[in-house]
Scaffold this active site. Structure first.
Site, PDB file in Angstrom:
ATOM      1  N   ASP A  10       0.859  -1.174   0.000  1.00 53.19           N
ATOM      2  CA  ASP A  10       0.000   0.000   0.000  1.00 53.19           C
ATOM      3  C   ASP A  10       0.902   1.232   0.000  1.00 53.19           C
ATOM      4  OD1 ASP A  10       1.018   0.024   2.555  1.00 53.19           O
ATOM      5  OD2 ASP A  10      -0.886   0.350   3.562  1.00 53.19           O
ATOM      6  N   ASP A  55      -6.495  -4.506   3.600  1.00 56.77           N
ATOM      7  CA  ASP A  55      -5.357  -5.259   3.052  1.00 56.77           C
ATOM      8  C   ASP A  55      -5.384  -6.736   3.452  1.00 56.77           C
ATOM      9  OD1 ASP A  55      -4.163  -2.923   1.934  1.00 56.77           O
ATOM     10  OD2 ASP A  55      -3.395  -2.396   3.913  1.00 56.77           O
TER      11      ASP A  55
END
Length: 908
Positions: free
Chosen positions: A360, A631
């Site tokens: 990310d 995530d």
């Protein structure tokens, strides 16, 4: 069938994402009709019907494995299956047959040695694996604990009623207010100043404003402004909405279901299994062959069978589970010293095998904090007066100081010593009044008084459009002038340029006299904020690239911000795909897209997972670094999930590796440690498998040529055991830097080719030893020059038996010692691509144990234990042959190794 009925029928067949798209892009009336509901709510019959059609509002939990299943999984795998089969057969031949005097054996032949060793190895390996698996957490339960238990709905003949969360159904009319958790995926019907924090779904740091108006079709479901998602929460405002998806069909439910599934079969697991099956195939080929040849040539089928079992033991690296576990444990300790905690020990090798790192953006590439980058005046230049006014606004407001307020205060304090205009502002001013921030005005004003001059002024900051609506004047070159349309266009153009570069921009205005309200204000400048990249990021990305790891950014954040940050850290963006584009791609197109693009923005959690899965299908070993709820599913889908100690619980539960420092530099160190671990594991497997394969080839040749067994079954087992024990230091071996440059994956094919290249070399010298022992040394020492097959013509009766036994004992002793020397010393030849002992030396533990193993097996024939095992003393002449033989073997092994590396461009 009416139009509405047709639509309703079509609606029931839609997937969860198609249903979101439909509701977001159609009117409230069409949405309600297709969901079979009305604004006054569902009646009891409607509730039951909806529940039967669309399911209950419960999210799948991770099913806990039973204790028995976990024990079975820990102990049953291809390698332990091999060892278990050998143990069963060996217990029959070494214990059961002798105990019951079967097949010519008697109680004197009882032997518990082989069975005991194998069972101990199985128990140790399985126990370690069971302990490791038992320590893993329950990720789905952590995720579900975030959800509140009740929600407010309207049901027919009832006004607002609070119901348990799991009683909510598709079509229920839901009421939201500040602080509420969204109980399902909802289509907004009415919204008033509604701001929702959906960072758990998208990763966006700030709250998102939601409206009830119909949206245009958007490929990414997280982009709709009239949809609220389960698991997000209301920051401010209120709304009425209708439930579109519940339970597992929600976006949140899909995330929970994904982390509740069993983890994918990783590269490491596939590799170990492929090695196991390769050795099984060799066993299935060699063992019957040796058994039949020895049975025919020697005429003793029981001995031939026992020898066949010994071959199976010889081909199996019994210590593999132990070496693998030791290597992983040693790797875990080393990584802990580099700020990396290993949660799943089997993931260490995958860590080293990563060739693509998906990460990310926020907090990994960036600092995960808002920094005031520019404080521009209207001309577009940094102006300390703008910073001064911004400080007065942020410092003296009494409400919640957000990240931008803190960034303004920090920047002012940093520059305080450099500019007198910024000194002691907090002491020289006092607050008179303020107008707090709200999401409707999107502005905040403070009224402050200069304690020295007595002057009072009002300072306002806020969103650009809202600030322009209250500003009549502008300060340009220290002159106050009215804002013209041309000047307004110039201001918006400047702000737009900053936005394109990824900056979040606030406008700043003041008012010195008159009525102190938010009217007729003077615009004095802009404040540009950015989550800046970490200083170490650019160097870390380059280092990862150098080590063969490509970095791909997968974020739910804005594409403009993402592009700016990536450019700042030197990550070239040749292609960027948005979530809306990913949504339109089938698997075939996505497989191509994931290869040509390094940056993906505005992604939903589901899209992140899909990208990771496609990369793995393309043959990559994928690591995913994340710290948010959004995530977790992608981390579970990757070969290795990586998180940080500051991450949310769900991310840490889904992770295999946890970094104590959220820095790609730490990650690079961990990857190199993983590669060292892999290198040492594969060294053992390749060296041992090729060495054992060479020994078995030698046995096969000997079985066809010799009138007796070249080595007894027990000799083979002892040789294999002591050699394996000397290999237990390999996890502590040094690893050449050249072997760490590229990701290394487990490939049974490479082990097979290595066996075929290196194994026969040892066989050449084994056969040379056979010839020397059979035709030179044994006749010279034992039978006065008479060869074994001629002994019966010279010796008779008891003398013949004694000479034959002496001849066989010396032959078997000679090959036993030569085998250990060649097997142990070749470790030093093959462990490195460089010249052994000169350019690259083994670690002290490896050198010590291999030399100790050689000395032990060389001494055994001279002891009472040696006599008990059927060995005899070796004459000095034997060592005059052995030493040059081993030297030539080592030279040839090094030459063939060099040719192998040149041909395949790899050693391990």
């Amino acid at each position: 069938m009416s139009v509405i009925e047709k639509r309703r029928d079509k609606m029931e067949k839609k997937t969860k994402s198609e249903r979101i798209h439909f509701c977001a892009t159609h009117s409230i009336i069409e949405t309600l009709n297709c969901l079979e509901t009305v604004l006054t709510g569902l009646d009891q019959e409607g509730v039951e019907k909806s529940r039967s059609l669309n399911g209950v509002n419960k999210v799948t939990k991770e099913k806990k494995k039973s204790l028995l299943k976990r024990i079975i999984e820990a102990f049953i795998n291809p390698f332990t299956a091999i060892l278990l089969c050998i143990a069963i057969v060996s217990s029959m031949t070494d214990i059961v047959f002798p105990y019951f005097n079967l097949f010519g054996s008697n109680k004197q032949d009882l032997n518990y040695f082989t069975v005991s060793i194998i069972i101990i190895l199985i128990i140790i390996s399985g126990t370690l694996r069971f302990i490791q698996e038992s320590r893993s957490g329950n990720a789905a339960e952590k995720l579900l604990s975030m959800i509140t238990t009740t929600c407010t709905v309207t049901r027919k003949e009832q006004k607002k009623v609070e119901i348990p969360l799991d009683e909510l159904v598709v079509g229920d009319i839901v009421h939201l207010s500040a602080g509420d958790m969204i109980p399902a995926d909802l289509r907004l019907l009415e919204a008033k100043d509604l701001f929702i924090n959906q960072s758990s779904i998208t990763g966006e740091s700030g709250p998102v404003e939601k409206f009830s108006q119909v949206n245009e079709y958007n490929g990414s479901i997280t982009e709709y402004t009239n949809i609220a998602y389960m698991g997000t929460n209301v920051i401010s405002g209120s709304a009425t909405a209708v439930a579109v998806n519940v339970g597992d069909n929600t976006l949140f439910g899909a995330m929970a279901s994904a982390v509740a599934k069993e983890a994918v079969e990783t590269n490491f697991t596939k590799g170990v299994n492929s090695v196991s099956w390769l050795l099984i195939k060799f066993m299935l080929l060699m063992v019957p062959l040796v058994f039949i040849i020895n049975g025919i040539t020697k005429g003793d089928w029981v001995s031939a069978f026992l020898f066949g079992i010994s071959i199976a033991v010889g081909l199996t690296p019994e210590m593999l589970p132990m070496i693998v576990t030791t290597s992983l444990a040693k790797g875990a300790v080393s990584m802990s010293k580099k700020n990396t905690i290993v949660k799943n020990i089997n993931s260490i090798q995958n860590f080293g095998a990563i060739d693509i790192l998906c990460t990310d953006k926020t907090g990994t590439i960036t600092q995960d904090k808002v920094v005031l980058q520019y404080y521009y005046n209207i001309e577009g230049n940094d102006d300390v007066r703008v910073l001064r006014y911004a400080y007065l606004n942020s410092f003296f407001q009494t409400g919640y100081k957000n990240l931008m307020d803190l960034a303004i205060i920090k920047k002012t304090e940093e520059l305080e010593n450099q500019d007198k205009n910024l000194e002691d502002l907090s002491e020289n001013y006092e607050k008179i009044d303020e107008i707090p921030f709200d999401f409707k005005r999107r502005r905040l004003s403070t009224v402050v008084k200069n304690m020295k001059t007595g002057k009072i002024k009002m300072v306002t900051k806020g969103a650009v459009e809202e600030m322009l609506s209250v500003c009549k004047y502008v300060e340009e070159k220290r002159e106050v002038k009215e804002i013209t349309e041309k000047l307004k266009e110039k201001i918006l153009c400047t702000v737009d340029e900053l936005n394109k570069k990824g900056f979040r921009v606030l406008a700043l205005a003041k008012k010195n006299e008159g009525k102190l309200n938010e009217e007729d204000m003077i615009l004095i400048g802009y404040l540009a904020f950015l989550d800046p990249p970490k200083e170490s990021t650019e160097a870390a990305i380059k280092a990862l690239k150098k080590h063969g790891v490509s970095t791909k950014v997968l974020t739910g954040d804005n594409d403009l911000v993402t592009r700016t940050v990536c450019e700042q850290v030197g990550l070239k963006i040749t292609n960027m795909f948005l979530g809306s584009e990913i949504e339109q791609m089938d698997d075939k197109r996505l497989k191509i897209a994931v290869e040509v693009a390094d940056v993906f923005a505005k992604l939903s959690p589901e899209q992140k997972t899909r990208i990771v899965s496609m990369l793995r299908q393309n043959g990559h070993v994928v690591g995913f670094l994340g710290d948010g709820i959004n995530d977790a599913a992608a981390m579970k889908a990757a070969d290795i999930g990586i998180s940080v100690d500051t991450a949310v619980d769900i991310a840490k539960e889904s992770a295999d590796i946890i970094l104590l420092e959220k820095d790609l530099g730490v990650l690079e160190k961990g990857i190199l440690e993983g590669r060292k671990t892999y290198a040492n594991m594969i060294k053992y497997i390749k060296i041992t498998a090729s060495s054992n394969f060479g020994n078995m080839l030698s046995v096969l040749v000997a079985s066809t040529m010799l009138p007796f067994l070249p080595m007894e079954s027990l000799h083979l087992i002892i040789l294999n055991l002591i050699y394996d024990l000397s290999c237990t230091a390999i996890p502590w071996d040094n690893v050449d830097e050249e072997l760490l440059d590229k990701p290394c994956q487990w490939e049974a094919k490479s082990i097979k080719t290595f066996m075929l290249w290196i194994g026969p070399i040892s066989s050449i010298f084994d056969i040379t030893t056979y010839i020397f022992m059979y035709f030179v040394l044994c006749p010279l020492v034992v039978s006065n020059g008479v060869l074994f097959h001629n002994l019966s013509s010279v010796y008779h009766g008891t003398q013949l038996s004694v000479v034959r036994l002496g001849y066989i004992a010396l032959f078997q002793t000679g090959w036993f010692v030569e085998s250990m020397w060649s097997q142990s010393l070749v470790i030093h030849m093959i462990r490195t691509i460089k010249l052994p002992f000169i350019q690259s030396r083994a670690s002290f533990p490896v050198t010590t144990l291999t030399i100790s193993g050689i000395l032990l097996l060389t001494i055994i024939p001279f002891t009472k234990l040696g006599a008990y095992l059927g060995f005899t003393n070796l004459p000095f002449d034997y060592f005059l042959y052995l030493i040059p033989c081993i030297i030539v073997y080592m030279i040839l092994a090094t030459v063939i190794k060099k040719l192998y590396v040149k041909h395949y461009n790899r050693l391990l």
